[in-house]
Design an enzyme around this catalytic site. Structure first.
Site, PDB file in Angstrom:
ATOM      1  N   SER A  67       3.049   5.370   0.563  1.00 28.66           N
ATOM      2  CA  SER A  67       1.658   4.928   0.458  1.00 28.66           C
ATOM      3  C   SER A  67       1.187   4.332   1.777  1.00 28.66           C
ATOM      4  O   SER A  67       1.975   4.112   2.703  1.00 28.66           O
ATOM      5  CB  SER A  67       1.498   3.893  -0.661  1.00 28.66           C
ATOM      6  OG  SER A  67       2.042   2.645  -0.250  1.00 28.66           O
ATOM      7  N   SER A  69      -0.039   1.257   2.270  1.00 26.09           N
ATOM      8  CA  SER A  69      -0.191  -0.196   2.194  1.00 26.09           C
ATOM      9  C   SER A  69       0.290  -0.925   3.442  1.00 26.09           C
ATOM     10  O   SER A  69      -0.076  -2.085   3.664  1.00 26.09           O
ATOM     11  CB  SER A  69       0.555  -0.746   0.975  1.00 26.09           C
ATOM     12  OG  SER A  69       1.955  -0.651   1.145  1.00 26.09           O
ATOM     13  N   LYS A 124       6.976  -4.380   2.029  1.00 28.09           N
ATOM     14  CA  LYS A 124       5.869  -5.233   2.458  1.00 28.09           C
ATOM     15  C   LYS A 124       6.383  -6.146   3.570  1.00 28.09           C
ATOM     16  O   LYS A 124       7.567  -6.183   3.886  1.00 28.09           O
ATOM     17  CB  LYS A 124       5.345  -6.097   1.304  1.00 28.09           C
ATOM     18  CG  LYS A 124       4.950  -5.345   0.048  1.00 28.09           C
ATOM     19  CD  LYS A 124       3.699  -4.517   0.227  1.00 28.09           C
ATOM     20  CE  LYS A 124       3.363  -3.758  -1.063  1.00 28.09           C
ATOM     21  NZ  LYS A 124       2.246  -2.802  -0.861  1.00 28.09           N
ATOM     22  N   SER A 227      -3.550  -2.883  -0.489  1.00 27.58           N
ATOM     23  CA  SER A 227      -2.142  -3.169  -0.734  1.00 27.58           C
ATOM     24  C   SER A 227      -1.976  -3.952  -2.031  1.00 27.58           C
ATOM     25  O   SER A 227      -2.602  -4.988  -2.235  1.00 27.58           O
ATOM     26  CB  SER A 227      -1.555  -3.992   0.432  1.00 27.58           C
ATOM     27  OG  SER A 227      -0.241  -4.425   0.123  1.00 27.58           O
TER      28      SER A 227
END
Length: 262
Positions: A67, A69, A124, A227
């Site tokens: 993704s 994010s 993250k 995100s």
């Protein structure tokens, strides 16, 4: 799919076949006789699977970014390597730490098991450590009452959408990194979930403030307005940590991206 569990079961199965052949069956075969199918296609794979299992469980593990994010740090399609031992050595499959080493630091890009569904791996950036108070109001990040210095870095153009986001740089701990903000996206957190220890967080029309519980971490994506992270679903427990991402080892569309990142 729990690939670690599948690999472990294959390791056990081929290991049993390898032992049977080494300790018993090999002695019964006539000299020069060909190996039976279960040795050729089973036991012979044991050393290979053992090496892969050891490398993947204790040293480095490859991941693919699914993704956007973490744009602009990581792009969709980046293949990355994750250091599996820097945060301590863990037993594979059950993910139990057996050797203490380093703790995650602010600014680290960390892979972890998603708290709501541990079968999923998320990536993250670590923003808040245990005991920290993290505030994100009006799209400005503050840690323990100290706002982070932010510098404008122009625009980042999303080529897949022909859309531009404002790009900035900030320093988390010892790590300077870039992040994106979209002026047309709201500052508040829409529909945060009812996660464990949600009482540690206060939501307003301008953003969110959370005090990170002991044994947990607060994480955010570098693509701040696109995100799903701790602002929405809460804290990452220490036992969910997989490792520290440190390198892009391939990207089919952009080979020039290969290398280390912050």
């Amino acid at each position: 799919m729990n690939f670690a569990l599948i690999l472990f079961l294959l390791l056990v199965a081929t290991g049993v076949l390898w032992l049977i052949d080494k300790l018993y069956a090999r002695k019964l075969r006539a000299p020069g006789a060909s190996e039976p199918w279960w040795v050729e296609y089973g036991a012979s794979f044991f050393p290979v699977i053992l090496a892969v299992f050891f490398l993947r469980s204790f040293l480095v593990e490859p991941f693919k970014i699914p993704s956007g994010s973490m744009i602009p740090t990581l792009l969709v399609g980046d293949f990355i390597l994750v250091n599996k031992y820097t945060y301590g050595i863990r037993l594979p499959v059950i993910n139990k730490k057996v050797v203490e080493m380093n703790a995650p630091a602010r600014g680290d890009v960390m892979v972890f098991r998603y708290p709501e569904n541990p079968s999923l791996d998320y990536i993250k950036r670590v923003v808040g450590l245990p005991g920290d108070t993290v505030a994100y109001f009006d799209k400005r990040l503050t840690i323990n009452g100290e706002p982070l210095e932010v510098a404008s870095e122009g625009e980042y153009v999303h080529l897949d959408r022909l859309y531009a986001s404002a790009q900035f740089s900030e320093k988390l701990g010892d790590v300077a990194h870039a992040f994106l903000n979209d002026a047309d996206k709201p500052a508040y957190v829409p529909q945060p979930k009812q996660f464990p220890q949600r009482e540690n967080c206060t939501y307003t029309n301008n953003g969110v403030r959370c005090t990170v519980p002991q044994g947990h971490y607060f994480v955010m994506g570098d693509n701040r307005d696109d995100s799903s992270d701790s602002r929405f679903w809460g804290f990452v427990p220490e036992q969910n940590i997989v490792g520290k991402a440190f390198m892009i080892w391939f990207n089919f569309n952009e080979p020039s991206r290969i290398g280390f990142f912050h």
